[in-house]
Write a protein that holds these residues in place. Structure first.
Motif, PDB file in Angstrom:
ATOM      1  N   MET A  21     -25.161 -64.594   3.490  1.00 11.20           N
ATOM      2  CA  MET A  21     -25.398 -63.182   3.605  1.00 11.20           C
ATOM      3  C   MET A  21     -25.349 -62.719   5.047  1.00 11.20           C
ATOM      4  SD  MET A  21     -29.400 -62.256   2.874  1.00 11.20           S
ATOM      5  CE  MET A  21     -30.275 -63.777   2.832  1.00 11.20           C
ATOM      6  N   THR A  22     -25.773 -63.572   5.995  1.00 12.29           N
ATOM      7  CA  THR A  22     -25.816 -63.129   7.385  1.00 12.29           C
ATOM      8  C   THR A  22     -24.430 -62.921   7.966  1.00 12.29           C
ATOM      9  OG1 THR A  22     -25.969 -65.399   8.213  1.00 12.29           O
ATOM     10  CG2 THR A  22     -28.044 -64.217   7.831  1.00 12.29           C
ATOM     11  N   GLY A  23     -23.431 -63.508   7.346  1.00  8.69           N
ATOM     12  CA  GLY A  23     -22.066 -63.343   7.832  1.00  8.69           C
ATOM     13  C   GLY A  23     -21.442 -62.011   7.451  1.00  8.69           C
ATOM     14  N   ILE A  24     -22.043 -61.293   6.506  1.00  8.32           N
ATOM     15  CA  ILE A  24     -21.447 -60.030   6.055  1.00  8.32           C
ATOM     16  C   ILE A  24     -22.331 -58.814   6.279  1.00  8.32           C
ATOM     17  CG2 ILE A  24     -19.971 -61.148   4.339  1.00  8.32           C
ATOM     18  CD1 ILE A  24     -22.000 -60.217   2.209  1.00  8.32           C
ATOM     19  N   CYS A  25     -23.583 -59.019   6.687  1.00  9.70           N
ATOM     20  CA  CYS A  25     -24.520 -57.900   6.857  1.00  9.70           C
ATOM     21  C   CYS A  25     -24.658 -57.507   8.320  1.00  9.70           C
ATOM     22  CB  CYS A  25     -25.901 -58.277   6.329  1.00  9.70           C
ATOM     23  SG  CYS A  25     -25.929 -58.507   4.557  1.00  9.70           S
ATOM     24  N   ASP A  26     -24.785 -56.217   8.547  1.00  8.22           N
ATOM     25  CA  ASP A  26     -25.099 -55.712   9.878  1.00  8.22           C
ATOM     26  C   ASP A  26     -26.613 -55.645  10.072  1.00  8.22           C
ATOM     27  OD1 ASP A  26     -22.362 -55.124  10.725  1.00  8.22           O
ATOM     28  OD2 ASP A  26     -22.421 -53.587   9.165  1.00  8.22           O
ATOM     29  N   TYR A  27     -27.340 -55.347   9.004  1.00  4.77           N
ATOM     30  CA  TYR A  27     -28.795 -55.238   9.023  1.00  4.77           C
ATOM     31  C   TYR A  27     -29.340 -55.855   7.745  1.00  4.77           C
ATOM     32  CZ  TYR A  27     -28.135 -51.817  12.718  1.00  4.77           C
ATOM     33  OH  TYR A  27     -27.760 -51.196  13.880  1.00  4.77           O
ATOM     34  N   ILE A  28     -30.542 -56.412   7.820  1.00  3.69           N
ATOM     35  CA  ILE A  28     -31.207 -56.971   6.641  1.00  3.69           C
ATOM     36  C   ILE A  28     -32.586 -56.346   6.535  1.00  3.69           C
ATOM     37  CG2 ILE A  28     -32.143 -59.047   5.554  1.00  3.69           C
ATOM     38  CD1 ILE A  28     -29.905 -60.627   6.964  1.00  3.69           C
ATOM     39  N   PHE A  29     -32.900 -55.828   5.346  1.00  6.01           N
ATOM     40  CA  PHE A  29     -34.200 -55.247   5.052  1.00  6.01           C
ATOM     41  C   PHE A  29     -34.834 -56.043   3.923  1.00  6.01           C
ATOM     42  CE2 PHE A  29     -31.850 -51.984   7.133  1.00  6.01           C
ATOM     43  CZ  PHE A  29     -32.788 -51.272   7.860  1.00  6.01           C
ATOM     44  N   LEU A  30     -35.951 -56.687   4.205  1.00 10.46           N
ATOM     45  CA  LEU A  30     -36.701 -57.415   3.193  1.00 10.46           C
ATOM     46  C   LEU A  30     -37.746 -56.447   2.648  1.00 10.46           C
ATOM     47  CD1 LEU A  30     -37.150 -60.739   5.169  1.00 10.46           C
ATOM     48  CD2 LEU A  30     -35.472 -60.241   3.393  1.00 10.46           C
ATOM     49  N   VAL A  31     -37.641 -56.145   1.348  1.00 10.59           N
ATOM     50  CA  VAL A  31     -38.458 -55.093   0.752  1.00 10.59           C
ATOM     51  C   VAL A  31     -39.562 -55.701  -0.106  1.00 10.59           C
ATOM     52  CG1 VAL A  31     -38.453 -53.030  -0.693  1.00 10.59           C
ATOM     53  CG2 VAL A  31     -36.445 -53.574   0.706  1.00 10.59           C
ATOM     54  N   ASN A  32     -40.822 -55.588   0.381  1.00 10.86           N
ATOM     55  CA  ASN A  32     -41.997 -55.978  -0.400  1.00 10.86           C
ATOM     56  C   ASN A  32     -41.762 -57.260  -1.184  1.00 10.86           C
ATOM     57  OD1 ASN A  32     -44.594 -55.729  -1.356  1.00 10.86           O
ATOM     58  ND2 ASN A  32     -43.993 -54.471  -3.104  1.00 10.86           N
ATOM     59  N   SER A  33     -41.328 -58.283  -0.496  1.00 11.27           N
ATOM     60  CA  SER A  33     -40.842 -59.470  -1.169  1.00 11.27           C
ATOM     61  C   SER A  33     -41.817 -60.638  -1.063  1.00 11.27           C
ATOM     62  CB  SER A  33     -39.506 -59.872  -0.548  1.00 11.27           C
ATOM     63  OG  SER A  33     -39.055 -61.076  -1.113  1.00 11.27           O
ATOM     64  N   ASN A  34     -42.140 -61.241  -2.211  1.00 14.79           N
ATOM     65  CA  ASN A  34     -42.927 -62.471  -2.212  1.00 14.79           C
ATOM     66  C   ASN A  34     -42.124 -63.621  -1.621  1.00 14.79           C
ATOM     67  OD1 ASN A  34     -45.154 -61.283  -3.443  1.00 14.79           O
ATOM     68  ND2 ASN A  34     -44.361 -61.671  -5.492  1.00 14.79           N
ATOM     69  N   SER A  35     -40.827 -63.518  -1.677  1.00 17.86           N
ATOM     70  CA  SER A  35     -39.965 -64.579  -1.169  1.00 17.86           C
ATOM     71  C   SER A  35     -39.476 -64.296   0.248  1.00 17.86           C
ATOM     72  CB  SER A  35     -38.771 -64.778  -2.106  1.00 17.86           C
ATOM     73  OG  SER A  35     -38.057 -63.564  -2.248  1.00 17.86           O
ATOM     74  N   ALA A  36     -40.036 -63.275   0.901  1.00 18.65           N
ATOM     75  CA  ALA A  36     -39.562 -62.880   2.229  1.00 18.65           C
ATOM     76  C   ALA A  36     -39.652 -64.017   3.235  1.00 18.65           C
ATOM     77  CB  ALA A  36     -40.332 -61.662   2.739  1.00 18.65           C
ATOM     78  N   ILE A  42     -36.780 -66.423   2.652  1.00 22.45           N
ATOM     79  CA  ILE A  42     -35.521 -65.774   3.013  1.00 22.45           C
ATOM     80  C   ILE A  42     -35.416 -65.651   4.524  1.00 22.45           C
ATOM     81  CG2 ILE A  42     -34.202 -63.613   2.880  1.00 22.45           C
ATOM     82  CD1 ILE A  42     -35.421 -63.290   0.039  1.00 22.45           C
ATOM     83  N   LEU A  43     -36.506 -65.266   5.174  1.00 23.55           N
ATOM     84  CA  LEU A  43     -36.512 -65.127   6.627  1.00 23.55           C
ATOM     85  C   LEU A  43     -36.245 -66.465   7.313  1.00 23.55           C
ATOM     86  CD1 LEU A  43     -36.822 -63.070   8.858  1.00 23.55           C
ATOM     87  CD2 LEU A  43     -39.282 -63.457   8.806  1.00 23.55           C
ATOM     88  N   GLU A  44     -36.803 -67.547   6.780  1.00 21.87           N
ATOM     89  CA  GLU A  44     -36.525 -68.877   7.326  1.00 21.87           C
ATOM     90  C   GLU A  44     -35.034 -69.182   7.243  1.00 21.87           C
ATOM     91  OE1 GLU A  44     -39.040 -71.635   5.257  1.00 21.87           O
ATOM     92  OE2 GLU A  44     -40.861 -70.884   6.226  1.00 21.87           O
ATOM     93  N   GLY A  45     -34.416 -68.844   6.125  1.00 20.66           N
ATOM     94  CA  GLY A  45     -32.979 -69.061   5.977  1.00 20.66           C
ATOM     95  C   GLY A  45     -32.176 -68.220   6.946  1.00 20.66           C
ATOM     96  N   ILE A  46     -32.555 -66.970   7.095  1.00 18.34           N
ATOM     97  CA  ILE A  46     -31.859 -66.081   8.034  1.00 18.34           C
ATOM     98  C   ILE A  46     -31.999 -66.615   9.452  1.00 18.34           C
ATOM     99  CG2 ILE A  46     -31.853 -63.769   9.057  1.00 18.34           C
ATOM    100  CD1 ILE A  46     -32.872 -62.765   6.272  1.00 18.34           C
ATOM    101  N   ASN A  47     -33.228 -67.039   9.805  1.00 16.84           N
ATOM    102  CA  ASN A  47     -33.474 -67.528  11.160  1.00 16.84           C
ATOM    103  C   ASN A  47     -32.762 -68.835  11.465  1.00 16.84           C
ATOM    104  OD1 ASN A  47     -35.022 -65.326  11.917  1.00 16.84           O
ATOM    105  ND2 ASN A  47     -36.936 -66.257  11.268  1.00 16.84           N
ATOM    106  N   SER A  48     -32.290 -69.537  10.435  1.00 16.39           N
ATOM    107  CA  SER A  48     -31.537 -70.772  10.669  1.00 16.39           C
ATOM    108  C   SER A  48     -30.084 -70.465  11.061  1.00 16.39           C
ATOM    109  CB  SER A  48     -31.581 -71.673   9.437  1.00 16.39           C
ATOM    110  OG  SER A  48     -30.803 -71.121   8.386  1.00 16.39           O
ATOM    111  N   THR A  49     -29.726 -69.187  11.047  1.00 20.85           N
ATOM    112  CA  THR A  49     -28.391 -68.760  11.467  1.00 20.85           C
ATOM    113  C   THR A  49     -28.504 -68.069  12.817  1.00 20.85           C
ATOM    114  OG1 THR A  49     -28.477 -66.531  10.504  1.00 20.85           O
ATOM    115  CG2 THR A  49     -27.839 -68.341   9.028  1.00 20.85           C
ATOM    116  N   ASN A  50     -27.411 -67.571  13.304  1.00 16.81           N
ATOM    117  CA  ASN A  50     -27.408 -66.851  14.577  1.00 16.81           C
ATOM    118  C   ASN A  50     -27.570 -65.343  14.387  1.00 16.81           C
ATOM    119  OD1 ASN A  50     -27.056 -69.158  16.139  1.00 16.81           O
ATOM    120  ND2 ASN A  50     -24.833 -69.091  15.898  1.00 16.81           N
ATOM    121  N   PHE A  51     -28.126 -64.914  13.244  1.00 21.02           N
ATOM    122  CA  PHE A  51     -28.270 -63.487  12.970  1.00 21.02           C
ATOM    123  C   PHE A  51     -29.237 -62.868  13.972  1.00 21.02           C
ATOM    124  CE2 PHE A  51     -29.533 -59.630  10.690  1.00 21.02           C
ATOM    125  CZ  PHE A  51     -28.298 -59.191  10.248  1.00 21.02           C
TER     126      PHE A  51
END
Length: 67
Positions: A1-16, A19-28
């Motif tokens: 997902m980080t390769g195609i998104c300009d911005y990411i919004f995590l909305v009231n998520s129990n899994s945030a 998901i954030l750990e996965g995003i942070n493992s990239t260069n986003f």
């Protein structure tokens, strides 16, 4: 997902956190990741961004469609 998104919004998520750990493992860019309470809050923040041209924004939530 980080390769195609300009911005990411995590909305009231129990899994945030996961998901954030996965995003942070990239260069986003961490400045383009937002955690909000409602989809409406995400839309408001998107409309306040100083953007020229088109963007792709991912709004992730784990709420059911009918609640």
């Amino acid at each position: 997902m980080t390769g195609i998104c300009d911005y990411i919004f995590l909305v009231n998520s129990n899994s945030a956190k996961s998901i954030l750990e996965g995003i942070n493992s990239t260069n986003f860019n961490k400045d383009k990741i937002f955690t909000v309470n409602t989809p409406q809050e995400a839309i408001a923040q998107i409309s306040n961004l100083k953007i020229n041209g088109k963007i792709t924004a991912l709004l992730e939530n784990d709420l059911p469609d009918n609640y």
